[in-house]
Design an enzyme around this catalytic site. Structure first.
Site, PDB file in Angstrom:
ATOM      1  N   SER A  25       0.837  -1.195   0.000  1.00 25.46           N
ATOM      2  CA  SER A  25       0.000   0.000   0.000  1.00 25.46           C
ATOM      3  C   SER A  25       0.871   1.244   0.000  1.00 25.46           C
ATOM      4  CB  SER A  25      -0.901   0.030   1.227  1.00 25.46           C
ATOM      5  OG  SER A  25      -0.089   0.049   2.381  1.00 25.46           O
ATOM      6  N   THR A  57      -1.380   0.985  -6.408  1.00 30.52           N
ATOM      7  CA  THR A  57      -1.537   0.391  -5.085  1.00 30.52           C
ATOM      8  C   THR A  57      -2.813   0.982  -4.485  1.00 30.52           C
ATOM      9  OG1 THR A  57      -0.391  -0.158  -3.016  1.00 30.52           O
ATOM     10  CG2 THR A  57      -0.065   2.084  -3.871  1.00 30.52           C
ATOM     11  N   TYR A  58      -2.989   0.802  -3.188  1.00 30.31           N
ATOM     12  CA  TYR A  58      -4.158   1.373  -2.515  1.00 30.31           C
ATOM     13  C   TYR A  58      -3.688   2.189  -1.320  1.00 30.31           C
ATOM     14  CZ  TYR A  58      -3.507  -2.434   0.803  1.00 30.31           C
ATOM     15  OH  TYR A  58      -2.970  -3.290   1.726  1.00 30.31           O
ATOM     16  N   GLY A  73       5.329  -2.722   1.364  1.00 29.10           N
ATOM     17  CA  GLY A  73       5.342  -3.975   0.620  1.00 29.10           C
ATOM     18  C   GLY A  73       6.185  -3.864  -0.640  1.00 29.10           C
ATOM     19  N   PRO A  74       5.824  -4.609  -1.696  1.00 24.69           N
ATOM     20  CA  PRO A  74       6.623  -4.617  -2.921  1.00 24.69           C
ATOM     21  C   PRO A  74       6.842  -3.229  -3.521  1.00 24.69           C
ATOM     22  CG  PRO A  74       5.018  -6.392  -2.977  1.00 24.69           C
ATOM     23  CD  PRO A  74       4.702  -5.561  -1.768  1.00 24.69           C
ATOM     24  N   ALA A  75       5.898  -2.314  -3.318  1.00 22.59           N
ATOM     25  CA  ALA A  75       6.047  -0.959  -3.859  1.00 22.59           C
ATOM     26  C   ALA A  75       7.259  -0.243  -3.271  1.00 22.59           C
ATOM     27  CB  ALA A  75       4.779  -0.148  -3.602  1.00 22.59           C
TER      28      ALA A  75
END
Length: 115
Positions: A25, A57-58, A73-75
Site C-alpha cells: 500500500s 496500489t491502494y 510492501g513490494p512498492a
C-alpha cells in the site's frame, strides 16, 4: 459511454518511508488525503519523478499533519526515501459529465504540508 478521468492528484510529495515487509500500500498523511479527496483503500497510481516508475496500489490513512508518504510492501522497491512522487486517483464517469468535471489537485510544500 463511461471514460476514466483524473479525480484527484497530490503533486510532488517526498517519500518519507519505505517499508518492504509491510502488507502492500501507500500510507498518506490524512490531511493530504482530505485535501485531495482521496479516501482510505482507494486505488491510486504512483508516478516516481526520480526514476520514472509508474505503479498502482491502494491508500492507507497516515497520521494527520505528519507529512508521511510511505510506500509499503513490494512498492517499497520502486522508490527510495527522498524520491518525489505524484499520487493520482481516477474516476469513471459518463462522457458528457466528464466534459464538465473538475478534478481536485493539491500542491504540498517540500515537507509534504498543505500550503
Amino acid at each position: 459511454m463511461n471514460i476514466e478521468v483524473l479525480k484527484s492528484k497530490i503533486h510532488r510529495v517526498k517519500v518519507t518511508q519505505a517499508e518492504l515487509h509491510y502488507v502492500g500500500s501507500i500510507t498518506i498523511d490524512e490531511a493530504l488525503m482530505e485535501a485531495s479527496n482521496i479516501i482510505e483503500n482507494e486505488k491510486v497510481q504512483i508516478v516516481n519523478i526520480n526514476n520514472g516508475e509508474r505503479f498502482e496500489t491502494y491508500v492507507i490513512k497516515g497520521e494527520k499533519n505528519t507529512g508521511v508518504i510511505c510506500l509499503n510492501g513490494p512498492a517499497a522497491r520502486k522508490v527510495a526515501v527522498g524520491d518525489i512522487v505524484i499520487v493520482i486517483a481516477y474516476a469513471s464517469m459518463d462522457f458528457e459529465e466528464a466534459k464538465k468535471w473538475k478534478p481536485t489537485l493539491i500542491f504540498p510544500d517540500a515537507n509534504n504540508r498543505l500550503i
